[in-house]
Design a protein around this motif. Sequence first.
Motif, mmCIF file in Angstrom:
data_model
loop_
_atom_site.group_PDB
_atom_site.id
_atom_site.type_symbol
_atom_site.label_atom_id
_atom_site.label_comp_id
_atom_site.label_asym_id
_atom_site.label_seq_id
_atom_site.Cartn_x
_atom_site.Cartn_y
_atom_site.Cartn_z
ATOM 1 N N ILE A 462 0.889 -1.162 -0.064
ATOM 2 C CA ILE A 462 0.066 -0.100 -0.120
ATOM 3 C C ILE A 462 0.884 1.125 0.040
ATOM 4 O O ILE A 462 1.630 1.536 0.848
ATOM 5 N N ALA A 463 0.615 1.999 -0.985
ATOM 6 C CA ALA A 463 1.767 3.144 -1.102
ATOM 7 C C ALA A 463 0.745 4.387 -0.597
ATOM 8 O O ALA A 463 1.505 5.414 0.149
ATOM 9 N N ARG A 464 -0.558 4.502 -0.734
ATOM 10 C CA ARG A 464 -1.419 5.810 -0.166
ATOM 11 C C ARG A 464 -2.545 5.111 0.353
ATOM 12 O O ARG A 464 -3.332 4.107 0.134
ATOM 13 N N ALA A 465 -3.020 5.706 1.530
ATOM 14 C CA ALA A 465 -4.235 5.307 2.366
ATOM 15 C C ALA A 465 -4.975 6.508 2.816
ATOM 16 O O ALA A 465 -4.272 7.506 3.343
ATOM 17 N N GLU A 466 -6.334 6.308 2.868
ATOM 18 C CA GLU A 466 -7.145 7.564 3.108
ATOM 19 C C GLU A 466 -8.387 6.843 4.005
ATOM 20 O O GLU A 466 -9.111 5.963 3.598
ATOM 21 N N TYR A 488 -11.386 2.279 4.313
ATOM 22 C CA TYR A 488 -10.346 2.836 3.799
ATOM 23 C C TYR A 488 -10.309 2.808 2.010
ATOM 24 O O TYR A 488 -10.454 1.885 1.564
ATOM 25 N N ARG A 489 -9.839 3.779 1.572
ATOM 26 C CA ARG A 489 -9.420 3.991 0.137
ATOM 27 C C ARG A 489 -7.890 4.139 -0.027
ATOM 28 O O ARG A 489 -7.162 4.926 0.455
ATOM 29 N N ILE A 490 -7.478 3.135 -0.708
ATOM 30 C CA ILE A 490 -6.194 2.803 -0.404
ATOM 31 C C ILE A 490 -5.687 2.459 -1.990
ATOM 32 O O ILE A 490 -6.327 2.425 -2.884
ATOM 33 N N GLU A 491 -4.112 2.683 -2.373
ATOM 34 C CA GLU A 491 -3.641 2.663 -3.730
ATOM 35 C C GLU A 491 -2.389 1.971 -3.333
ATOM 36 O O GLU A 491 -1.566 1.956 -2.522
ATOM 37 N N ASP A 492 -2.171 0.892 -4.363
ATOM 38 C CA ASP A 492 -1.010 -0.041 -4.199
ATOM 39 C C ASP A 492 0.204 0.782 -4.859
ATOM 40 O O ASP A 492 -0.038 1.803 -5.543
ATOM 41 N N SER A 493 1.203 -0.136 -4.907
ATOM 42 C CA SER A 493 2.386 0.595 -5.409
ATOM 43 C C SER A 493 2.433 0.604 -6.981
ATOM 44 O O SER A 493 2.959 1.345 -7.686
ATOM 45 N N THR A 494 1.414 -0.192 -7.709
ATOM 46 C CA THR A 494 1.363 -0.373 -9.023
ATOM 47 C C THR A 494 0.047 0.771 -9.505
ATOM 48 O O THR A 494 -0.261 1.029 -10.747
ATOM 49 N N GLY A 495 -0.435 1.494 -8.724
ATOM 50 C CA GLY A 495 -1.428 2.317 -8.963
ATOM 51 C C GLY A 495 -2.852 1.970 -8.948
ATOM 52 O O GLY A 495 -3.730 2.729 -9.312
ATOM 53 N N TRP A 499 -11.149 -0.251 -2.201
ATOM 54 C CA TRP A 499 -11.968 -0.051 -1.183
ATOM 55 C C TRP A 499 -11.979 -1.183 0.022
ATOM 56 O O TRP A 499 -12.604 -2.285 -0.449
ATOM 57 N N ILE A 500 -11.519 -0.944 1.045
ATOM 58 C CA ILE A 500 -11.265 -2.181 1.959
ATOM 59 C C ILE A 500 -11.977 -1.781 3.304
ATOM 60 O O ILE A 500 -11.986 -0.383 3.632
ATOM 61 N N TYR A 501 -12.299 -2.647 4.136
ATOM 62 C CA TYR A 501 -12.845 -2.241 5.413
ATOM 63 C C TYR A 501 -12.652 -3.365 6.543
ATOM 64 O O TYR A 501 -11.980 -4.329 6.165
ATOM 65 N N ARG A 502 -12.191 -2.716 7.605
ATOM 66 C CA ARG A 502 -11.931 -3.530 8.945
ATOM 67 C C ARG A 502 -13.294 -3.752 9.421
ATOM 68 O O ARG A 502 -14.009 -2.889 9.763
ATOM 69 N N HIS A 503 -13.557 -4.924 10.040
ATOM 70 C CA HIS A 503 -14.692 -5.364 10.538
ATOM 71 C C HIS A 503 -14.398 -5.633 11.894
ATOM 72 O O HIS A 503 -13.943 -6.520 12.378
ATOM 73 N N LEU A 521 -13.630 -1.792 -6.107
ATOM 74 C CA LEU A 521 -12.577 -1.529 -7.083
ATOM 75 C C LEU A 521 -12.758 -0.035 -7.425
ATOM 76 O O LEU A 521 -13.834 0.379 -8.005
ATOM 77 N N CYS A 522 -11.841 0.934 -7.154
ATOM 78 C CA CYS A 522 -11.947 2.440 -7.768
ATOM 79 C C CYS A 522 -11.391 2.582 -9.260
ATOM 80 O O CYS A 522 -10.302 1.791 -9.442
ATOM 81 N N ALA A 523 -11.434 3.574 -9.556
ATOM 82 C CA ALA A 523 -11.054 3.911 -10.871
ATOM 83 C C ALA A 523 -9.450 4.168 -10.855
ATOM 84 O O ALA A 523 -9.022 4.751 -9.916
#
Length: 523
Positions: A462-466, A488-495, A499-503, A521-523
């Motif tokens: 994960i490169a970025r997380a919001e 969380y809205r996240i972005e991995d190292s490949t771009g 959209w994931i969540y902790r339950h 899955l985001c754009a």
Amino acid sequence: MTAMLSPLPQRRIMAIWCADLALDRWRLAEGCARGAGADAAPLALIAETAHGPRIAAVNAAGAAQGVRTGVMLADARTLCPALAVRPADPAGDLAFLERLALWAQRWGPWSALDAPDGLIVDTTGTAHLFGGEAMLLADARAQLRRRGLAARAAIAPTAGAAWALAHFGPQGAILEGDDLMDRLAALPVAALRLDDDVLLLLRRLGLKRLEDLAGIGREALARRFRNRRSPGANPLVRLDQLLGRVPEPLLPVIGTEQPMVQRRLAEPIRHRPLLDRVVADLAADMARLLEGLRQGARRLELALWKVDGEVLVRRLEMAAAARDPLHVCRLFAARLDDLDAGFGIELVRLGAPWTEPLVMGQAELEAAAEARGTSLAACIDRLTVRLGAEAVRRPVPRASHLPERAQRWAPALDPLPGLQEDFAFHERPLKLLDRPEPIAVIYEAPDGLPRLFRWRGAVHEIARAEGPERIAPEWWRERGTVRLRDYYRIEDSTGRRYWIYRHGLAGDGRGGAPEWFLQGLCA
């Protein structure tokens, strides 16, 4: 010479109370007349409640055997085993009362609803047209009786005083002058239109009549009911409205004219080509009428009067507001295939009982869609006419903040529900998975940002997380053991973005360790 202006007339309000509105409406629907024959057998209208059927209205024969409004049906049958019941229709009663309010404007410039069984009519300056207020009240009672309604009416300077006299005063009471309290002092405190719990409290305090309540100082009443803001819960507010000390807002009933066009034919027609031409002319007339109103039709009704007096009705409902004559003609063409003209049709009428503001669209896009095939709304209309309203469905939003419950499938012709606009930070991915898929996540304990996750056998850094965006369980639908979700809205190292969540949370007492899921899955 100074011009003298005549003083404004004192405001006059007429209150009409139809005590048996629901029963009278049922008699009208069944074709029964009010009288001994109609009320010979005990009859009650019932409403379904959480605890079972409850009596909503009862006729004179049932009341004579002890059946009262508000009791459970099982208790009523104990008192009157021969009690016949019919389902109540509060929505139909309210619609009937609205039509009655529009008709009651024959006695004044405006009228308002006093649901569930009354009307308020402003008769200021109109009594002389009927020969005086006494003749006006007599005309109102006669006209209502002619329509099968038993009503009581009264006229007073305020709506509260007129309501009190109509419900608890003599029949046809007329109140004039400024000494309203002296004329109304003998009425019970229920004439103030108070809530049931407030009336019970006043009776326990020994305050049974308006004169008892008026004898108490305003400071004492204000101190006793200082936390009650609603007029129905505050006797002081209702008393001031009754005497005209404070204004009482009333919402007038305003009638809307239904767009309608018709053709009265010189000669009856029997052949389909002639009927199609008449329908096309009516569709063009309706388009011009709706264009002037800046409206589009969602429902159209085509009525055809035959020579023998029979009326044939064909109805259409459209997916979106429209007024295109060609589109309307194509839809009606499928509904007129089984038409039997008999000896001929002499009158054709097209009405639009349901209209909406027509949203402006780009004509070029619509024309291009028609050139390639058809627009989405027109396609939905054609499929609905051919397959039925229940066969064509579309996803519509639903009032739920859980993503998997945020939409449902509904018939395409149903109106879209009006929901609150989403906030800017409630962004959702373009694609939601059918079911959230479990993932393994490495994150900062106890509730920090995710750093690495595994999904479908692949590891993503994960490169970025919001986030997080916390969504609580719906307490009215879920059990108390359901866990929270942190999205969380996240972005991995490949771009790629997910959209994931902790339950759940660590140590929340609702399960073991928190679980992680990927839902979109985001754009």
